[in-house]
Design a protein around this motif. Structure first.
Motif, PDB file in Angstrom:
ATOM      1  N   GLU A  32      -0.005 -37.739  36.124  1.00 13.85           N
ATOM      2  CA  GLU A  32      -0.352 -37.581  34.708  1.00 13.85           C
ATOM      3  C   GLU A  32      -0.903 -38.879  34.137  1.00 13.85           C
ATOM      4  N   ARG A  34      -2.327 -41.338  35.863  1.00 10.33           N
ATOM      5  CA  ARG A  34      -3.633 -41.574  36.491  1.00 10.33           C
ATOM      6  C   ARG A  34      -4.735 -40.790  35.783  1.00 10.33           C
ATOM      7  N   VAL A  35      -4.473 -39.512  35.557  1.00  9.93           N
ATOM      8  CA  VAL A  35      -5.481 -38.658  34.928  1.00  9.93           C
ATOM      9  C   VAL A  35      -5.792 -39.153  33.522  1.00  9.93           C
ATOM     10  N   ARG A  36      -4.784 -39.507  32.764  1.00  8.24           N
ATOM     11  CA  ARG A  36      -5.014 -40.011  31.400  1.00  8.24           C
ATOM     12  C   ARG A  36      -5.848 -41.291  31.404  1.00  8.24           C
ATOM     13  N   GLU A  38      -7.938 -42.260  33.742  1.00  9.86           N
ATOM     14  CA  GLU A  38      -9.300 -41.930  34.165  1.00  9.86           C
ATOM     15  C   GLU A  38     -10.089 -41.280  33.032  1.00  9.86           C
ATOM     16  N   LEU A  39      -9.460 -40.351  32.320  1.00  8.20           N
ATOM     17  CA  LEU A  39     -10.151 -39.684  31.217  1.00  8.20           C
ATOM     18  C   LEU A  39     -10.494 -40.655  30.091  1.00  8.20           C
ATOM     19  N   ASN A  40      -9.632 -41.630  29.863  1.00  6.02           N
ATOM     20  CA  ASN A  40      -9.872 -42.631  28.819  1.00  6.02           C
ATOM     21  C   ASN A  40     -10.809 -43.739  29.286  1.00  6.02           C
ATOM     22  N   GLN A  41     -11.192 -43.720  30.556  1.00  2.00           N
ATOM     23  CA  GLN A  41     -12.028 -44.749  31.170  1.00  2.00           C
ATOM     24  C   GLN A  41     -11.436 -46.144  30.957  1.00  2.00           C
ATOM     25  N   SER A  42     -10.137 -46.247  31.134  1.00  2.00           N
ATOM     26  CA  SER A  42      -9.430 -47.525  31.022  1.00  2.00           C
ATOM     27  C   SER A  42      -9.432 -48.198  32.393  1.00  2.00           C
ATOM     28  N   TYR A  43     -10.528 -48.885  32.701  1.00  2.00           N
ATOM     29  CA  TYR A  43     -10.719 -49.444  34.039  1.00  2.00           C
ATOM     30  C   TYR A  43      -9.645 -50.462  34.401  1.00  2.00           C
ATOM     31  N   SER A 102     -10.567 -48.319  42.420  1.00  2.00           N
ATOM     32  CA  SER A 102     -10.245 -48.718  41.047  1.00  2.00           C
ATOM     33  C   SER A 102     -10.390 -50.222  40.858  1.00  2.00           C
TER      34      SER A 102
END
Length: 165
Positions: A32, A34-36, A38-43, A102
């Motif tokens: 959960e 990880r997905v959040r 990735e969706l937020n593009q928080s590199y 990542s």
């Protein structure tokens, strides 16, 4: 001789708080987060999260990672080794392919040099983030999926951090 019992005592600092060993995140919770990220593009946070999961380092060792610790020239290593601050013993850890992607993305995004910290401070790029800042980031990850911070600490069930977060 009479003794008076003081009723003016302070409450213990840990009253009502969960102290000691904390529960690790469940696999579902890890995904959960990880997905959040990735969706937020928080590199930065995605690279930080993935590498923290893979390395299982103490927070003080993790935040002081340098780019040269995980990269060999321009390629990321599949295994890395650092010297722990607390015990002065070398620790070797595997960097999984997903984590490699990542971290590569984060380093390319920032354009940092090999001697720079992997996760630099926002206020001073020559220093790494503080343990306190790292703790806030971890709290943010956990609270984003659970809704409250359940006093879980630095991806590790053995509560072995260098600082009391």
């Amino acid at each position: 001789m009479s003794f008076q019992i003081s009723t003016n005592s302070k409450a213990p600092w840990n009253k009502g708080k969960l102290v000691g060993q904390k529960k690790p995140l469940k696999l579902r919770e890890i995904w959960e987060i990880r997905v959040r990220l990735e969706l937020n593009q928080s590199y930065r946070e995605l690279a930080m999260f993935e590498l923290a999961i893979d390395s299982k380092l103490r927070s003080c060792d993790f935040i002081s990672l340098k780019i040269r610790d995980v990269f060999l020239g321009t390629t990321i290593q599949s295994w890395a080794m650092i010297l722990q601050k607390k015990t002065q013993t070398p620790v070797r850890f595997e960097i999984m392919p997903r984590t490699q992607e990542s971290v590569i993305h984060w380093v390319r995004f920032t354009g940092r040099e090999p001697n720079d910290y992997l996760f630099p401070s926002c206020s001073n790029k020559k220093k790494h983030i503080s343990s306190r800042q790292y703790s806030r980031i971890v709290k943010g990850w956990v609270s984003s999926i659970i809704g409250y911070y359940r006093l879980w600490h630095s991806f590790n069930a053995s509560n072995k951090s260098c600082t009391d977060l």
